[in-house]
Design an enzyme around this catalytic site. Structure first.
Site, PDB file in Angstrom:
ATOM      1  N   THR A 215       0.833  -1.210   0.000  1.00 35.58           N
ATOM      2  CA  THR A 215       0.000   0.000   0.000  1.00 35.58           C
ATOM      3  C   THR A 215       0.860   1.249   0.000  1.00 35.58           C
ATOM      4  O   THR A 215       0.607   2.205  -0.758  1.00 35.58           O
ATOM      5  CB  THR A 215      -0.920   0.005   1.227  1.00 35.58           C
ATOM      6  OG1 THR A 215      -1.670  -1.205   1.261  1.00 35.58           O
ATOM      7  CG2 THR A 215      -1.870   1.192   1.182  1.00 35.58           C
ATOM      8  N   THR A 216       1.903   1.273   0.834  1.00 31.86           N
ATOM      9  CA  THR A 216       2.791   2.427   0.910  1.00 31.86           C
ATOM     10  C   THR A 216       3.535   2.631  -0.398  1.00 31.86           C
ATOM     11  O   THR A 216       3.950   3.747  -0.716  1.00 31.86           O
ATOM     12  CB  THR A 216       3.784   2.254   2.079  1.00 31.86           C
ATOM     13  OG1 THR A 216       3.057   1.900   3.258  1.00 31.86           O
ATOM     14  CG2 THR A 216       4.563   3.532   2.345  1.00 31.86           C
TER      15      THR A 216
ATOM     16  N   TYR B  75     -12.875  -4.171  -2.147  1.00 31.45           N
ATOM     17  CA  TYR B  75     -14.011  -3.660  -2.912  1.00 31.45           C
ATOM     18  C   TYR B  75     -15.127  -4.678  -3.115  1.00 31.45           C
ATOM     19  O   TYR B  75     -16.296  -4.358  -2.944  1.00 31.45           O
ATOM     20  CB  TYR B  75     -13.582  -3.100  -4.284  1.00 31.45           C
ATOM     21  CG  TYR B  75     -14.718  -2.371  -4.985  1.00 31.45           C
ATOM     22  CD1 TYR B  75     -15.071  -1.085  -4.597  1.00 31.45           C
ATOM     23  CD2 TYR B  75     -15.451  -2.980  -5.992  1.00 31.45           C
ATOM     24  CE1 TYR B  75     -16.127  -0.421  -5.201  1.00 31.45           C
ATOM     25  CE2 TYR B  75     -16.509  -2.329  -6.603  1.00 31.45           C
ATOM     26  CZ  TYR B  75     -16.840  -1.050  -6.212  1.00 31.45           C
ATOM     27  OH  TYR B  75     -17.890  -0.410  -6.809  1.00 31.45           O
TER      28      TYR B  75
ATOM     29  N   TYR C 252      -2.432 -10.545   4.379  1.00 28.08           N
ATOM     30  CA  TYR C 252      -2.447  -9.129   4.779  1.00 28.08           C
ATOM     31  C   TYR C 252      -3.886  -8.712   5.026  1.00 28.08           C
ATOM     32  O   TYR C 252      -4.693  -8.650   4.100  1.00 28.08           O
ATOM     33  CB  TYR C 252      -1.796  -8.288   3.682  1.00 28.08           C
ATOM     34  CG  TYR C 252      -1.772  -6.788   3.901  1.00 28.08           C
ATOM     35  CD1 TYR C 252      -1.986  -6.213   5.149  1.00 28.08           C
ATOM     36  CD2 TYR C 252      -1.514  -5.936   2.837  1.00 28.08           C
ATOM     37  CE1 TYR C 252      -1.952  -4.841   5.329  1.00 28.08           C
ATOM     38  CE2 TYR C 252      -1.469  -4.559   3.005  1.00 28.08           C
ATOM     39  CZ  TYR C 252      -1.691  -4.020   4.249  1.00 28.08           C
ATOM     40  OH  TYR C 252      -1.661  -2.656   4.413  1.00 28.08           O
TER      41      TYR C 252
ATOM     42  N   ARG D 260      -8.992  -0.463   4.788  1.00 31.91           N
ATOM     43  CA  ARG D 260      -8.893  -0.185   3.353  1.00 31.91           C
ATOM     44  C   ARG D 260      -9.717  -1.159   2.508  1.00 31.91           C
ATOM     45  O   ARG D 260     -10.240  -0.784   1.467  1.00 31.91           O
ATOM     46  CB  ARG D 260      -7.427  -0.236   2.898  1.00 31.91           C
ATOM     47  CG  ARG D 260      -6.599   0.962   3.345  1.00 31.91           C
ATOM     48  CD  ARG D 260      -5.209   0.909   2.772  1.00 31.91           C
ATOM     49  NE  ARG D 260      -4.390   2.039   3.195  1.00 31.91           N
ATOM     50  CZ  ARG D 260      -4.218   3.156   2.503  1.00 31.91           C
ATOM     51  NH1 ARG D 260      -4.837   3.317   1.357  1.00 31.91           N
ATOM     52  NH2 ARG D 260      -3.440   4.118   2.966  1.00 31.91           N
TER      53      ARG D 260
ATOM     54  N   LYS E 181       0.210 -10.328   8.104  1.00 33.50           N
ATOM     55  CA  LYS E 181       0.346  -8.919   8.474  1.00 33.50           C
ATOM     56  C   LYS E 181      -1.027  -8.456   8.927  1.00 33.50           C
ATOM     57  O   LYS E 181      -1.975  -8.409   8.140  1.00 33.50           O
ATOM     58  CB  LYS E 181       0.832  -8.077   7.297  1.00 33.50           C
ATOM     59  CG  LYS E 181       0.861  -6.576   7.602  1.00 33.50           C
ATOM     60  CD  LYS E 181       1.199  -5.741   6.378  1.00 33.50           C
ATOM     61  CE  LYS E 181       1.137  -4.250   6.698  1.00 33.50           C
ATOM     62  NZ  LYS E 181       1.417  -3.411   5.502  1.00 33.50           N
TER      63      LYS E 181
ATOM     64  N   ILE F 221       5.626  -4.626   9.714  1.00 33.32           N
ATOM     65  CA  ILE F 221       5.756  -4.124   8.345  1.00 33.32           C
ATOM     66  C   ILE F 221       5.417  -2.647   8.434  1.00 33.32           C
ATOM     67  O   ILE F 221       4.261  -2.275   8.605  1.00 33.32           O
ATOM     68  CB  ILE F 221       4.864  -4.912   7.375  1.00 33.32           C
ATOM     69  CG1 ILE F 221       5.351  -6.373   7.334  1.00 33.32           C
ATOM     70  CG2 ILE F 221       4.907  -4.288   5.985  1.00 33.32           C
ATOM     71  CD1 ILE F 221       4.548  -7.284   6.425  1.00 33.32           C
TER      72      ILE F 221
END
Length: 291
Positions: free
Chosen positions: A44-45, A107, A133, A138, A161, A203
């Site tokens: 994501t980052t 989504y 993850y 999100r 994660k 992370i």
């Protein structure tokens, strides 16, 4: 088992929006020298939602080649399409990544059984070790602890994660998961407590700008040294908080530009950090002695 500070590394971009591979490899070298235990690329980052599939693959490939075995490479290969996630995970395996990081499908809001089948299908298509993850803030969909425990029985699903920052939930996982199943937090603010309770690492977004301090924090927390962990964490509190004053990675890309490590270009729909927040990030960097 991979333990310690794993940086969720940013994706540097040039002023025209193209990927800046020179800046990326420079950041990677800085992290390795500072004690970072692993490079998480295109998470994501790393702006995974805005890079093309070709760019995504190039970022993984270049990172694996440049790291050249010095630390672990964890390739972000998740997608809300099971077939796309399989394609990216196969590519990561092909070019030699050490692990893949696979996010809960976003989504489309799958059921727990849908998430189980999604990750099972990915795992059966590859041999590379997979880290799940879960980031419901999100993805909306939330990978339940019961489903994580089910998935842990699949041979090459080796870790999680967890970005919920829920320490009760984490302690339940530590109690129920196999001893060789790795648990990493995706929340810098609770990372110290997470590791002292039995987690294996973080992370980290904060590690992007304070790699040595985050590596030291993890080392002391994993060793059970509460006093040293608290001392280091106190220096990092401002970064843990203020690097999320706007959506990640907006603040951390601004911070790295302020440090002279890279440009601050960020792709739409994200926009550069609002000027009103500059003083907050600058003060947090100073407190952590990053500038």
């Amino acid at each position: 088992m991979l333990q310690g500070s794993l940086v969720a590394i940013v994706t540097p971009m040039k002023d025209d929006g193209e990927l800046d591979f020179d800046a990326l490899t420079s950041l990677i070298d800085w992290h390795i020298d500072a004690g970072t235990a692993g490079i998480v690329i295109v998470g994501t980052t790393g702006e995974s939602p805005t890079v093309s599939v070709a760019e995504h693959k190039a970022l993984i490939d270049i990172t694996v080649k440049h790291v050249a075995g010095r630390v672990a490479v964890i390739a972000g290969t998740g997608a809300n399409s099971t077939q796309e996630a399989i394609e990216l995970t196969r590519f990561a395996q092909q070019v030699g990544a050490d692990y893949s990081l696979s996010v809960v499908p976003y989504y489309n809001k799958p059921t727990q059984q849908g998430m189980y089948e999604h990750f099972k299908a990915i795992a059966e298509a590859v041999t590379i070790p997979i880290i799940l993850y879960n980031v419901p803030g999100r993805t909306v969909a939330d990978l339940a602890n019961d489903t994580v425990v089910r998935l842990s029985a699949i041979k090459n699903i080796v870790g999680l994660k967890d970005a919920t920052a829920d320490l009760y939930r984490a302690s339940d996982l530590f109690d129920r998961l196999p001893a060789d199943f790795a648990c990493y937090t995706g929340d810098d603010g609770s990372a110290a407590a997470f590791m002292l309770m039995g987690g294996h690492g973080v992370i980290s977004v904060t590690a992007n700008v304070a790699p040595q301090l985050m590596a030291d924090l993890c080392r002391h927390a994993l060793a059970g040294d509460v006093a040293a962990t608290r001392r280091i964490n106190n220096k990092l509190l401002g970064l843990h908080r203020d690097l999320f004053v706007e959506a990640n990675p907006i603040p951390v890309k601004w911070a790295l530009a302020e440090m002279g490590r890279m440009g601050q270009y960020i792709r739409l729909p994200l926009t550069p950090l609002s000027e009103a927040h500059h003083h907050l990030i600058r003060a947090a960097l100073q407190r952590a002695e990053a500038i």
